[in-house]
Design a protein around this motif. Structure first.
Motif, short mmCIF file in Angstrom:
data_model
loop_
_atom_site.label_atom_id
_atom_site.label_comp_id
_atom_site.label_asym_id
_atom_site.label_seq_id
_atom_site.Cartn_x
_atom_site.Cartn_y
_atom_site.Cartn_z
N MET A 1 0.83 -1.19 0.00
CA MET A 1 0.00 0.00 0.00
C MET A 1 0.87 1.25 0.00
O MET A 1 0.53 2.22 -0.66
CB MET A 1 -0.93 -0.04 1.22
CG MET A 1 -1.93 1.05 1.24
SD MET A 1 -3.08 0.77 -0.12
CE MET A 1 -4.19 2.07 0.09
N ALA A 2 1.99 1.17 0.74
CA ALA A 2 2.88 2.33 0.79
C ALA A 2 3.42 2.68 -0.60
O ALA A 2 3.55 3.85 -0.95
CB ALA A 2 4.03 2.08 1.76
N GLN A 4 1.83 2.11 -3.44
CA GLN A 4 0.73 2.68 -4.21
C GLN A 4 0.47 4.13 -3.83
O GLN A 4 0.13 4.95 -4.67
CB GLN A 4 -0.53 1.85 -4.04
CG GLN A 4 -0.45 0.50 -4.71
CD GLN A 4 -1.73 -0.30 -4.53
OE1 GLN A 4 -2.67 0.13 -3.88
NE2 GLN A 4 -1.74 -1.49 -5.12
N VAL A 5 0.61 4.43 -2.53
CA VAL A 5 0.38 5.80 -2.07
C VAL A 5 1.51 6.70 -2.55
O VAL A 5 1.29 7.84 -2.95
CB VAL A 5 0.27 5.84 -0.52
CG1 VAL A 5 0.27 7.26 -0.01
CG2 VAL A 5 -0.97 5.10 -0.07
N GLY A 6 2.73 6.15 -2.52
CA GLY A 6 3.89 6.93 -2.95
C GLY A 6 4.41 7.80 -1.83
O GLY A 6 3.81 7.93 -0.76
N GLY A 7 5.53 8.41 -2.07
CA GLY A 7 6.13 9.27 -1.06
C GLY A 7 6.68 8.44 0.08
O GLY A 7 7.18 7.33 -0.10
N ASN A 8 6.57 8.98 1.29
CA ASN A 8 7.08 8.31 2.47
C ASN A 8 6.02 8.32 3.57
O ASN A 8 6.17 9.00 4.59
CB ASN A 8 8.37 9.00 2.94
CG ASN A 8 9.07 8.21 4.02
OD1 ASN A 8 8.81 7.02 4.18
ND2 ASN A 8 9.93 8.87 4.77
N PRO A 9 4.91 7.56 3.38
CA PRO A 9 3.84 7.59 4.39
C PRO A 9 4.26 6.83 5.65
O PRO A 9 5.12 5.96 5.62
CB PRO A 9 2.69 6.87 3.69
CG PRO A 9 3.35 5.95 2.73
CD PRO A 9 4.59 6.66 2.28
N ASP A 10 3.65 7.22 6.75
CA ASP A 10 3.87 6.52 8.02
C ASP A 10 3.24 5.14 7.92
O ASP A 10 2.02 5.00 7.79
CB ASP A 10 3.25 7.34 9.16
CG ASP A 10 3.52 6.74 10.53
OD1 ASP A 10 3.93 5.55 10.61
OD2 ASP A 10 3.31 7.46 11.52
N ARG A 11 4.05 4.10 7.98
CA ARG A 11 3.55 2.74 7.78
C ARG A 11 2.61 2.28 8.90
O ARG A 11 1.68 1.52 8.65
CB ARG A 11 4.70 1.76 7.60
CG ARG A 11 5.43 2.02 6.29
CD ARG A 11 6.48 0.98 6.01
NE ARG A 11 7.18 1.29 4.78
CZ ARG A 11 6.86 0.78 3.60
NH1 ARG A 11 5.87 -0.06 3.48
NH2 ARG A 11 7.56 1.12 2.53
N GLN A 12 2.81 2.74 10.10
CA GLN A 12 1.91 2.37 11.19
C GLN A 12 0.53 2.98 10.98
O GLN A 12 -0.49 2.35 11.22
CB GLN A 12 2.48 2.79 12.55
CG GLN A 12 1.66 2.30 13.73
CD GLN A 12 1.52 0.77 13.75
OE1 GLN A 12 2.48 0.04 13.56
NE2 GLN A 12 0.31 0.29 13.95
#
Length: 97
Positions: A1-2, A4-12
């Motif tokens: 999912m991270a 697909q979202v792209g960038g550097n999202p907070d995985r938690q």
């Protein structure tokens, strides 16, 4: 999912949001979907040719000369019923196969 979202999202945060979405899907469907796992079951059909096996994956069982899964008509990859013995129709009841 991270990815697909792209960038550097907070995985938690992503895990929490996905868990919440999964819970809501469970509520809407009226079912609870658990992760796939291996289990051993002993079937007691009590003389009937079918047994209930919720959420069995078709093709996931070891090859055997007895039970075979009956695929779900909507999702052919899943089975909710195993046929454990052949169905023999009685000739005095007017059923033919």
């Amino acid at each position: 999912m991270a990815q697909q979202v792209g960038g550097n999202p907070d995985r938690q945060v992503l895990k929490d949001l996905l868990a919440q979405a999964g819970h809501e899907l469970d509520l809407l469907s009226g079912r609870s979907y658990r992760p796939a796992r291996n289990v051993t079951s002993v079937f007691m059909p009590n003389g009937l040719p079918f047994v209930d096996v919720p959420d069995a994956q078709v093709g996931s069982m070891e090859p055997a000369t007895g039970p075979w899964p009956i695929p779900d008509p909507v999702n052919q990859q899943m089975a909710a019923v195993l046929q454990v013995s052949p169905f023999y129709a009685s000739s005095d009841r007017g059923i033919s196969c």
